[in-house]
Design a protein around this motif. Sequence first.
Motif, short mmCIF file in Angstrom:
data_model
loop_
_atom_site.label_atom_id
_atom_site.label_comp_id
_atom_site.label_asym_id
_atom_site.label_seq_id
_atom_site.Cartn_x
_atom_site.Cartn_y
_atom_site.Cartn_z
N GLN A 137 53.87 1.40 -26.99
CA GLN A 137 54.52 0.08 -27.00
C GLN A 137 55.77 0.12 -27.86
OE1 GLN A 137 53.67 -2.67 -25.02
NE2 GLN A 137 55.77 -3.12 -25.67
N ASP B 212 59.54 -0.50 -26.47
CA ASP B 212 60.39 -1.53 -27.07
C ASP B 212 61.67 -0.93 -27.63
OD1 ASP B 212 58.41 -3.37 -26.44
OD2 ASP B 212 57.63 -3.50 -28.50
N SER C 289 65.50 -1.65 -26.28
CA SER C 289 66.53 -2.21 -27.16
C SER C 289 67.75 -1.31 -27.29
CB SER C 289 65.96 -2.50 -28.55
OG SER C 289 65.74 -1.29 -29.26
#
Length: 155
Positions: free
Chosen positions: A78, A82, A86
């Motif tokens: 995760q 993420d 980004s």
Amino acid sequence: MRFSMTRHLGSLSGARYPFLNMVNALRELQRGTHRPYPCGAGAGYLGVSADGDLAACHRFVGDADGAMGHLTTGIDRQRQADWLASRHVHFQLLCKTCWARYLCGGGCHHEVLARGRSACDFIRGWLHSVVQAYGRLSRLAPDWFLGQADEAENT
């Protein structure tokens, strides 16, 4: 910066010198591909500390911004997803209007997060030279690009 295609890439007669950054950029131009990230950091490449901490790359070892897990517990998928989301060039605010964004991929993740975008002018200048070299090779030695796909698989 004055660029000499013969000095950096080889001769127009086909000899090649392994300036891999230039060769890779020329291949991307020839194929019409783009680069959503500057490198494999956090995706296909991770750094590992002496204590077993996993990081987005060697430059992020010991830096919480690039923490990706631990050898004993594995990659935090995760966190990795993420982080990669980004860092995608589409989400880099200053890249949105830059002509070089798909050749650059947004710049070194560590450099950008630690120091900002101080290298952008240098990278754009270098990529301008790449585009000029591509134009000259296409015009003066179009056979230079033959076999590039095969060579890419072997590098």
